[in-house]
Write a protein that holds these residues in place. Structure first.
Motif, PDB file in Angstrom:
ATOM      1  N   PHE A 143      -2.823   0.729  -4.158  1.00 54.96           N
ATOM      2  CA  PHE A 143      -2.670  -0.593  -3.561  1.00 54.96           C
ATOM      3  C   PHE A 143      -2.358  -1.613  -4.641  1.00 54.96           C
ATOM      4  O   PHE A 143      -2.922  -1.577  -5.738  1.00 54.96           O
ATOM      5  CB  PHE A 143      -3.958  -0.982  -2.830  1.00 54.96           C
ATOM      6  CG  PHE A 143      -3.962  -2.402  -2.328  1.00 54.96           C
ATOM      7  CD1 PHE A 143      -3.253  -2.744  -1.192  1.00 54.96           C
ATOM      8  CD2 PHE A 143      -4.660  -3.386  -3.003  1.00 54.96           C
ATOM      9  CE1 PHE A 143      -3.239  -4.051  -0.736  1.00 54.96           C
ATOM     10  CE2 PHE A 143      -4.658  -4.693  -2.558  1.00 54.96           C
ATOM     11  CZ  PHE A 143      -3.945  -5.025  -1.422  1.00 54.96           C
ATOM     12  N   ILE A 195      -4.322   5.249   2.444  1.00 50.84           N
ATOM     13  CA  ILE A 195      -3.898   4.445   1.292  1.00 50.84           C
ATOM     14  C   ILE A 195      -4.369   5.146   0.024  1.00 50.84           C
ATOM     15  O   ILE A 195      -5.554   5.415  -0.139  1.00 50.84           O
ATOM     16  CB  ILE A 195      -4.508   3.034   1.356  1.00 50.84           C
ATOM     17  CG1 ILE A 195      -3.982   2.273   2.579  1.00 50.84           C
ATOM     18  CG2 ILE A 195      -4.201   2.255   0.083  1.00 50.84           C
ATOM     19  CD1 ILE A 195      -4.640   0.915   2.783  1.00 50.84           C
ATOM     20  N   ALA A 205       0.857  -1.189   0.000  1.00 48.11           N
ATOM     21  CA  ALA A 205       0.000   0.000   0.000  1.00 48.11           C
ATOM     22  C   ALA A 205       0.889   1.233   0.000  1.00 48.11           C
ATOM     23  O   ALA A 205       1.760   1.378   0.858  1.00 48.11           O
ATOM     24  CB  ALA A 205      -0.907   0.008   1.223  1.00 48.11           C
TER      25      ALA A 205
END
Length: 268
Positions: A81, A78, A7
């Protein structure tokens, strides 16, 4: 064959300046410092044959939620990803220029510091905390609502036979009591003092103010509900000056009512 999830993180606060391994919940999470062309990141090895995105994202999100609580006031989120890296190095960075994942070299010499395990209830609280911190960079309204949801998690469910008015007043009283206790703790009082004082200029009952002017307008936004208009500064400014108060109340109550450890006690 090694399988990894990575991430890449947007940060607005503290992040390790060197590569670090943080053990948590029986796994090693690899913290990647921001270097050169690469964004900061965190990676974890996948150990099951579940869907890579499902397993990897959940593991990393839960770790980051616990880390957000431990860091206390460091917003991060995040923003990219990737699952299932098969390169010789488990760590990947996200190039600012090429926008492609690139191999990231790590020499394996990580300092180790452990983040304590958490139970299911704490995990949910930490997730709300992480979301609230990040939202506070962009929307005081929804950051306040997220922190208020942490407060609501400390309330008992509505009793079926009890008057709604009685229960609401009892919940307001819980917040009032929390505010009184917060003001006895110098560090917390300093964090929330200005915010609390501004709230009291509108309503001496902080719990009632948060319910009427913060929680309800954000949760029940409607063109028929003037209080919820995001373009009305007289309404929107409530969120601006209430943010620190609702955040500190949430932090205090989850520790008192849910047994959540203080941020500094998350580290072992």
């Amino acid at each position: 064959m090694e399988r990894w999830a990575v991430a890449n993180i947007s940060i607005a606060g503290a992040w390790p300046g060197s590569d670090t391994i943080i053990p948590h919940m029986g796994r090693d999470f690899h913290i990647i410092a921001q270097t050169g062309d690469f964004f900061p990141a965190v990676a974890v090895e996948l150990t099951t044959h579940k869907d890579e995105y499902e397993e990897g994202y959940t593991l990393l999100a839960r770790f980051l939620s616990a880390l957000a609580w431990a860091q206390e006031n460091s917003p991060f989120s995040i923003f990219s990803f990737s699952g299932g890296s098969r390169g010789p190095s488990p760590l990947s960075g996200f190039s600012r220029n090429s926008q492609h994942f690139t191999s990231y070299y790590a020499d394996g010499s990580f300092p180790r510091r452990q983040l304590r395990d958490v139970n299911r209830e704490w995990r949910f609280v930490f997730a709300l905390w992480r979301e609230g911190l990040w939202l506070s960079r962009y929307s005081n309204r929804f950051a306040c609502l997220t922190f208020y949801k942490m407060i609501e998690n400390c309330f008992a469910p509505f009793p079926k036979k009890e008057s709604k008015t009685v229960v609401i007043e009892a919940r307001d009283a819980i917040i009032k009591s929390a505010v009184e206790e917060i003001e006895k703790v110098p560090q917390l009082a300093q964090m929330a003092g200005k915010s609390m004082n501004t709230i009291r200029e509108v309503d001496a009952n902080v719990g009632r103010f948060l319910r009427k002017h913060i929680r309800h307008p954000a949760a029940h936004a409607s063109s028929e509900f003037a209080e919820s208009d995001p373009d009305d500064w007289e309404r929107e400014r409530h969120y601006y000056y209430a943010l620190e108060a609702v955040k500190v109340i949430a932090m205090y109550l989850v520790q008192k009512e849910k047994g959540v450890p203080a941020p500094r006690d998350m580290w072992m």
